[in-house]
Design a protein around this motif. Sequence first.
Motif, PDB file in Angstrom:
ATOM      1  N   HIS A  32       0.850  -1.196   0.000  1.00  0.00           N
ATOM      2  CA  HIS A  32       0.000   0.000   0.000  1.00  0.00           C
ATOM      3  C   HIS A  32       0.879   1.236   0.000  1.00  0.00           C
ATOM      4  CE1 HIS A  32      -3.949   1.978   0.517  1.00  0.00           C
ATOM      5  NE2 HIS A  32      -3.189   2.945   1.008  1.00  0.00           N
ATOM      6  N   HIS A  34       1.603   5.013  -2.681  1.00  0.00           N
ATOM      7  CA  HIS A  34       1.046   5.840  -3.754  1.00  0.00           C
ATOM      8  C   HIS A  34       2.168   6.599  -4.457  1.00  0.00           C
ATOM      9  CE1 HIS A  34      -2.831   5.364  -1.633  1.00  0.00           C
ATOM     10  NE2 HIS A  34      -2.226   5.786  -0.546  1.00  0.00           N
ATOM     11  N   TYR A  50      -8.117  17.030  -2.087  1.00  0.00           N
ATOM     12  CA  TYR A  50      -6.908  17.601  -1.499  1.00  0.00           C
ATOM     13  C   TYR A  50      -5.853  17.716  -2.597  1.00  0.00           C
ATOM     14  CZ  TYR A  50      -5.283  12.722  -1.572  1.00  0.00           C
ATOM     15  OH  TYR A  50      -4.937  11.456  -1.971  1.00  0.00           O
ATOM     16  N   GLN A  76      -3.853   3.621  -6.661  1.00  0.00           N
ATOM     17  CA  GLN A  76      -4.298   4.908  -7.199  1.00  0.00           C
ATOM     18  C   GLN A  76      -4.902   5.745  -6.078  1.00  0.00           C
ATOM     19  OE1 GLN A  76      -3.937   6.282 -10.039  1.00  0.00           O
ATOM     20  NE2 GLN A  76      -5.648   7.646 -10.442  1.00  0.00           N
ATOM     21  N   ALA A  77      -4.420   6.958  -5.924  1.00  0.00           N
ATOM     22  CA  ALA A  77      -4.943   7.840  -4.873  1.00  0.00           C
ATOM     23  C   ALA A  77      -6.025   8.742  -5.450  1.00  0.00           C
ATOM     24  CB  ALA A  77      -3.812   8.672  -4.287  1.00  0.00           C
ATOM     25  N   THR A  78      -6.933   9.174  -4.581  1.00  0.00           N
ATOM     26  CA  THR A  78      -8.100   9.936  -5.049  1.00  0.00           C
ATOM     27  C   THR A  78      -7.714  11.267  -5.699  1.00  0.00           C
ATOM     28  OG1 THR A  78      -8.341  10.874  -2.834  1.00  0.00           O
ATOM     29  CG2 THR A  78      -9.668   8.925  -3.365  1.00  0.00           C
ATOM     30  N   ARG A 125      -9.960   0.070  -7.136  1.00  0.00           N
ATOM     31  CA  ARG A 125     -10.238   0.518  -5.767  1.00  0.00           C
ATOM     32  C   ARG A 125     -11.596   1.181  -5.686  1.00  0.00           C
ATOM     33  NH1 ARG A 125      -6.964   4.924  -2.160  1.00  0.00           N
ATOM     34  NH2 ARG A 125      -7.031   3.822  -0.168  1.00  0.00           N
ATOM     35  N   ARG A 131     -14.791  11.937   3.082  1.00  0.00           N
ATOM     36  CA  ARG A 131     -13.973  13.145   2.947  1.00  0.00           C
ATOM     37  C   ARG A 131     -13.034  13.054   1.739  1.00  0.00           C
ATOM     38  NH1 ARG A 131      -9.089  11.468   4.722  1.00  0.00           N
ATOM     39  NH2 ARG A 131      -9.277   9.633   6.032  1.00  0.00           N
ATOM     40  N   LEU A 132     -12.946  11.861   1.119  1.00  0.00           N
ATOM     41  CA  LEU A 132     -12.021  11.693  -0.002  1.00  0.00           C
ATOM     42  C   LEU A 132     -12.694  11.690  -1.365  1.00  0.00           C
ATOM     43  CD1 LEU A 132      -9.634   8.939   1.428  1.00  0.00           C
ATOM     44  CD2 LEU A 132      -9.111  11.350   1.071  1.00  0.00           C
ATOM     45  N   TYR A 158     -11.914   0.775   0.544  1.00  0.00           N
ATOM     46  CA  TYR A 158     -11.554   1.672   1.645  1.00  0.00           C
ATOM     47  C   TYR A 158     -12.841   2.223   2.258  1.00  0.00           C
ATOM     48  CZ  TYR A 158      -8.725   5.208   4.148  1.00  0.00           C
ATOM     49  OH  TYR A 158      -8.107   5.962   5.101  1.00  0.00           O
ATOM     50  N   HIS A 182      -6.542  -0.827   5.575  1.00  0.00           N
ATOM     51  CA  HIS A 182      -6.369  -0.299   6.938  1.00  0.00           C
ATOM     52  C   HIS A 182      -7.349  -0.896   7.953  1.00  0.00           C
ATOM     53  CE1 HIS A 182      -4.225   2.226   4.237  1.00  0.00           C
ATOM     54  NE2 HIS A 182      -5.019   3.287   4.227  1.00  0.00           N
ATOM     55  N   ARG A 185     -10.514   0.666   9.085  1.00  0.00           N
ATOM     56  CA  ARG A 185     -10.381   1.863   9.939  1.00  0.00           C
ATOM     57  C   ARG A 185     -11.154   1.782  11.246  1.00  0.00           C
ATOM     58  NH1 ARG A 185      -8.069   7.016   7.718  1.00  0.00           N
ATOM     59  NH2 ARG A 185      -8.491   7.491   9.878  1.00  0.00           N
ATOM     60  N   ARG A 219      -2.062   6.408  11.221  1.00  0.00           N
ATOM     61  CA  ARG A 219      -3.318   7.085  10.877  1.00  0.00           C
ATOM     62  C   ARG A 219      -4.396   6.736  11.893  1.00  0.00           C
ATOM     63  NH1 ARG A 219      -4.306   9.322   6.224  1.00  0.00           N
ATOM     64  NH2 ARG A 219      -2.551   8.429   5.103  1.00  0.00           N
ATOM     65  N   ASP A 258       1.988   2.889   3.253  1.00  0.00           N
ATOM     66  CA  ASP A 258       1.106   4.024   2.936  1.00  0.00           C
ATOM     67  C   ASP A 258       1.891   5.281   2.561  1.00  0.00           C
ATOM     68  OD1 ASP A 258      -1.369   5.147   2.369  1.00  0.00           O
ATOM     69  OD2 ASP A 258      -1.604   5.991   4.367  1.00  0.00           O
ATOM     70  N   PRO A 262      -0.889  10.210   2.655  1.00  0.00           N
ATOM     71  CA  PRO A 262      -1.855  11.268   2.342  1.00  0.00           C
ATOM     72  C   PRO A 262      -2.588  11.806   3.569  1.00  0.00           C
ATOM     73  CG  PRO A 262      -2.295   9.275   1.043  1.00  0.00           C
ATOM     74  CD  PRO A 262      -1.142   8.969   1.926  1.00  0.00           C
ATOM     75  N   ASN A 263      -2.795  13.096   3.562  1.00  0.00           N
ATOM     76  CA  ASN A 263      -3.691  13.724   4.543  1.00  0.00           C
ATOM     77  C   ASN A 263      -3.266  13.592   5.987  1.00  0.00           C
ATOM     78  OD1 ASN A 263      -5.753  14.695   2.776  1.00  0.00           O
ATOM     79  ND2 ASN A 263      -6.281  12.554   2.419  1.00  0.00           N
TER      80      ASN A 263
HETATM   81  C1  0GY Z   1      -6.659   8.769   3.980  1.00  0.00           C
HETATM   82  C2  0GY Z   1      -5.775   7.755   3.451  1.00  0.00           C
HETATM   83  C3  0GY Z   1      -5.492   7.463   2.232  1.00  0.00           C
HETATM   84  C4  0GY Z   1      -5.898   8.246   1.113  1.00  0.00           C
HETATM   85  C5  0GY Z   1      -6.009   7.786  -0.078  1.00  0.00           C
HETATM   86  O1  0GY Z   1      -6.721   7.799  -2.235  1.00  0.00           O
HETATM   87  C6  0GY Z   1      -6.480   8.489  -1.270  1.00  0.00           C
HETATM   88  O2  0GY Z   1      -6.619   9.705  -1.258  1.00  0.00           O
HETATM   89  O3  0GY Z   1      -5.696   6.520  -0.302  1.00  0.00           O
HETATM   90  C7  0GY Z   1      -4.662   6.242   2.052  1.00  0.00           C
HETATM   91  O4  0GY Z   1      -3.495   6.318   1.722  1.00  0.00           O
HETATM   92  O5  0GY Z   1      -5.099   5.129   2.271  1.00  0.00           O
HETATM   93  O6  0GY Z   1      -7.444   8.357   4.817  1.00  0.00           O
HETATM   94  O7  0GY Z   1      -6.601   9.941   3.608  1.00  0.00           O
END
Ligand code: 0GY
Length: 305
Positions: A32, A34, A50, A76-78, A125, A131-132, A158, A182, A185, A219, A258, A262-263
């Motif tokens: 995991h 990015h 973001y 792939q990230a958002t 994914r 929030r994403l 996710y 994760h 979560r 996180r 990770d 991110p974030n």
């Molecule tokens: C988060 C964690 C992630 C964010 C993303 O695609 C994304 O923006 O994956 C992560 O790395 O799992 O909660 O912001």
Amino acid sequence: MTTFEKTPDWLDWHAAPSRPRFQVPRGAVDTHCHVFGPGARFPFAPERKYTPCDASAEQLFALRDHLGFTRNVVVQATCHGADNSAMTDALRASGGLARGIATLRPGVSDAELRELHDAGVRGVRFNFVKRLVDAAPQQDLRDVVERIAPYGWHVVVYFEAPDLADLRDFLLSIPVPLVIDHMGRPDVAKDAHGPEFEAFLDFMRARPDIWCKVTCPERLSVSGPPALDGQRDAYRDVVPFARRVVEEFPDRVLWGTDWPHPNLTGHMPDDGLLVDFVPRIAATSELQHKLLVDNPMRLYWPDLR
Ligand code: 0GY
């Protein structure tokens, strides 16, 4: 040239991570991570929630080598939406040492799917973290599953713990393997043996092809990062959750950094110390080998086993 200003409270990734004390087994896979841009070359998506800092494939591979890992799975990230070009560029640059997880829209063409597969993509994914991303209709997701199934891909999911009850039936109806990011979560201020995490484990028990990434202590943790006197107690509140998953599902767990995280606005983890977290959640060398080598190889490089 397009330039981007990162979100103001966004922390940069750790510039000089320590070398882990824990030596990962040969052939370990970071499942995991990015790549972000670089934005001037791979612009971020207009619909993103973001704007990250740049984090290139070369920087990812340098971290891989520094930590002692061999392979990556680039998710792939958002912030890149459904434009998978930064991720697939990383896969191509890896010389076969990286697989990828894409974001797809239902209308994806056969040519695009074939190209993604050839580049090393092995999954799609579905992100339910509000929030994403904006919510996607379930029918769109079902259409995507229908398209990827012939390629033998899986779905990486996710979501956050309070949303599992609503998603459970839908997820269980997806006819390809699932990989949960994760640990779904969990709220680690709660009891690892309490009803919320039991519901997650019960979901894992519902099918033998549901995998779990025991990732992101940085996180999830409320107790927080290491104190100045060492990493022994870092993220201690996450340990009982991850251990439960690793011990009940030793053949279905995956691990990842990770990177580039991110974030994260509170603290940025030292990736070397994150690797040192592994033996605390996978206590024997047998469990560590399954987590870092056997399981990811079975899922992402079945032909090399
Ligand atoms: C988060 C964690 C992630 C964010 C993303 O695609 C994304 O923006 O994956 C992560 O790395 O799992 O909660 O912001």
